[in-house]
Scaffold this active site. Structure first.
Site, PDB file in Angstrom:
ATOM      1  N   LYS A  81      -4.913  10.265   2.235  1.00 25.46           N
ATOM      2  CA  LYS A  81      -5.948   9.340   2.540  1.00 25.46           C
ATOM      3  C   LYS A  81      -6.707  10.469   3.631  1.00 25.46           C
ATOM      4  CE  LYS A  81      -5.810   5.933   3.349  1.00 25.46           C
ATOM      5  NZ  LYS A  81      -6.545   4.921   2.676  1.00 25.46           N
ATOM      6  N   GLN A 136      -3.522   3.625   9.694  1.00 21.89           N
ATOM      7  CA  GLN A 136      -1.845   3.160   8.741  1.00 21.89           C
ATOM      8  C   GLN A 136      -1.223   3.979  10.510  1.00 21.89           C
ATOM      9  OE1 GLN A 136      -4.997   3.696   6.976  1.00 21.89           O
ATOM     10  NE2 GLN A 136      -4.219   3.219   5.075  1.00 21.89           N
ATOM     11  N   ARG A 169      -6.829  -1.137  -7.319  1.00 23.57           N
ATOM     12  CA  ARG A 169      -6.993  -0.024  -7.027  1.00 23.57           C
ATOM     13  C   ARG A 169      -7.261   1.467  -7.487  1.00 23.57           C
ATOM     14  NH1 ARG A 169      -4.726   1.312  -1.287  1.00 23.57           N
ATOM     15  NH2 ARG A 169      -6.234   2.115  -0.452  1.00 23.57           N
ATOM     16  N   ALA A 196       0.510   4.919  -2.179  1.00 20.40           N
ATOM     17  CA  ALA A 196       1.579   5.022  -3.867  1.00 20.40           C
ATOM     18  C   ALA A 196       1.914   4.961  -4.621  1.00 20.40           C
ATOM     19  CB  ALA A 196       0.872   7.066  -4.443  1.00 20.40           C
ATOM     20  N   ASP A 233      -1.448  10.854  -3.306  1.00 15.75           N
ATOM     21  CA  ASP A 233      -2.412   9.388  -3.828  1.00 15.75           C
ATOM     22  C   ASP A 233      -2.177  10.128  -5.220  1.00 15.75           C
ATOM     23  OD1 ASP A 233      -3.072   9.032  -1.010  1.00 15.75           O
ATOM     24  OD2 ASP A 233      -2.661   6.869  -1.999  1.00 15.75           O
ATOM     25  N   ARG A 287       0.905  -0.771   0.366  1.00 12.29           N
ATOM     26  CA  ARG A 287       0.091  -0.255   0.221  1.00 12.29           C
ATOM     27  C   ARG A 287       1.120   1.480  -0.025  1.00 12.29           C
ATOM     28  NH1 ARG A 287       2.056   2.036   3.779  1.00 12.29           N
ATOM     29  NH2 ARG A 287       0.642   3.999   3.732  1.00 12.29           N
TER      30      ARG A 287
END
Ligand code: MRU
Length: 350
Positions: free
Chosen positions: A256, A204, A99, A58, A245, A56
């Site tokens: 996020k 995270q 994704r 980017a 991202d 995970r």
């Protein structure tokens, strides 16, 4: 403690001769409880690793995509497929659908498509997809170190830096973007410290950012997402640095979920809010943030914490994984080529 440190590669191509190999990655769904690497050898497994967030962040997702294109080509070569290029492009599209928000995935897959266009034989394509994946993997660390060096210049002496989610070594191949800035700043001034947002729903910040920073011995305080305004009002945060991202041409930035809230609080309290991201996160093909696709994830991420249900059965849930911070809330975008105002991004591509 585990054998993790910030110079370990989060994701790495393991060579098996000129026309073989696979992707080895740290399984981030297990951190901080377990530190384990998994070997990914099929297109299906790359798709699942990205979707289920074994890998995970980017830039790390981008490299997983580049590895995935090479893995897909190796599979097709082994099966001796007639319509090799057509099938390979289908595989790439499939990986790209894992994704939607981080543009680094389609960016890296596009880099691999250029390789496919350039070579003729199946063997040449496989060999060069592997070499290109390794090149992108190694470049990622160099890029992050340059981001770190530029970013360190905006960190005041003794600053407390707030970050959200994890934009660290584990979100990249190594070193990190926002945490790369922290690492470079700490190397120059060991009186700085970090406040890390927990980052619900997947935590995270709590699980991954604190894992990284504690192992690097960088002083870190964990706070929950709703606490940032309180600490800003007490003048306990000097600067915010987060990752991204996807950044639109006008500087609007998807990161996020919860980042936008932090940016609004920072504006209100006059705390400078910076994005740290490589050029590959900038999507000049879209004008503004309204065009950034926002991933909706499973409601279970909200209704449970570590597998235990935390709310009444039957409640409605909605779980967007990212939000978009408007450009006017962003003091600067720290890239490998310098720090730019949101309205200056075109300079990076001219
Ligand atoms: O859903 P995730 O964990 O992949 O989201 C990660 C983030 O939002 C990061 O801040 C972003 O990818 C930048 S990573 C250098």
């Amino acid at each position: 403690m585990s054998e993790f440190h910030s110079t370990i590669k989060t994701i790495e191509w393991i060579r098996e001769g000129k026309l073989g190999g696979f992707s080895r990655m740290i399984d981030q769904t297990l951190i901080p409880w377990e530190y384990k690497k998994v070997d990914i050898k099929t297109t299906e497994d790359i798709y699942n690793a990205i979707k289920t967030m074994i890998v995970r962040g980017a830039p790390a997702i981008g490299i997983a995509g580049a590895h995935g294109a090479a893995i897909c080509a190796i599979e097709l070569l082994r099966e001796n497929k007639e319509n090799f290029v057509e099938e390979l492009k289908k595989g790439i599209d499939y990986i790209n659908s894992s994704r939607p928000t981080a543009v680094n995935l389609s960016w890296a897959l596009n880099e691999q498509l250029k390789v496919i266009e350039k070579y003729n034989t199946k063997e040449e394509i496989v060999e060069n997809l592997i070499l290109n994946a390794i090149r992108l993997e190694n470049e990622d660390i160099e890029i992050n170190k340059r981001i770190g060096d530029y970013g360190a210049q905006i960190i005041p002496k003794g600053a407390t830096i707030l970050t959200h989610c994890n934009a660290g070594a584990l979100a990249t191949v190594g070193y990190g973007t926002a945490l790369g800035v922290v690492r470079s700043a700490y190397a120059k001034d060991n009186t700085i410290q970090v406040f890390a947002d927990e980052t619900r729903p997947r935590q995270q910040g709590a699980k991954i950012t604190t894992f990284e920073l504690v192992q690097d011995k960088i002083p870190t305080t964990l706070i929950t997402d709703g606490m940032c305004s309180y600490f800003m009002s007490k003048k306990m945060i000097d600067v915010v640095v987060v990752g991204a991202d996807r950044i639109a041409a006008n500087g609007d930035t998807a990161n996020k979920i919860g980042t936008y809230t932090v940016a609004i609080a920072a504006k209100y309290h006059n705390v400078p809010f910076y994005i740290a991201a490589p050029k590959s996160t900038i999507d000049m093909s879209i004008k503004d943030g309204s065009q950034i696709p926002i991933e909706l994830r499973d409601e279970e991420e909200v209704t449970t914490i570590n597998g235990k249900r935390i709310c009444a059965e039957g409640v409605k849930v909605i779980n967007p994984s990212f939000d978009v911070t408007p450009n006017e809330l962003i003091a600067g975008i720290i890239t490998e080529e310098g720090i730019f105002k949101p309205n200056e991004l075109h300079k990076l591509f001219s």
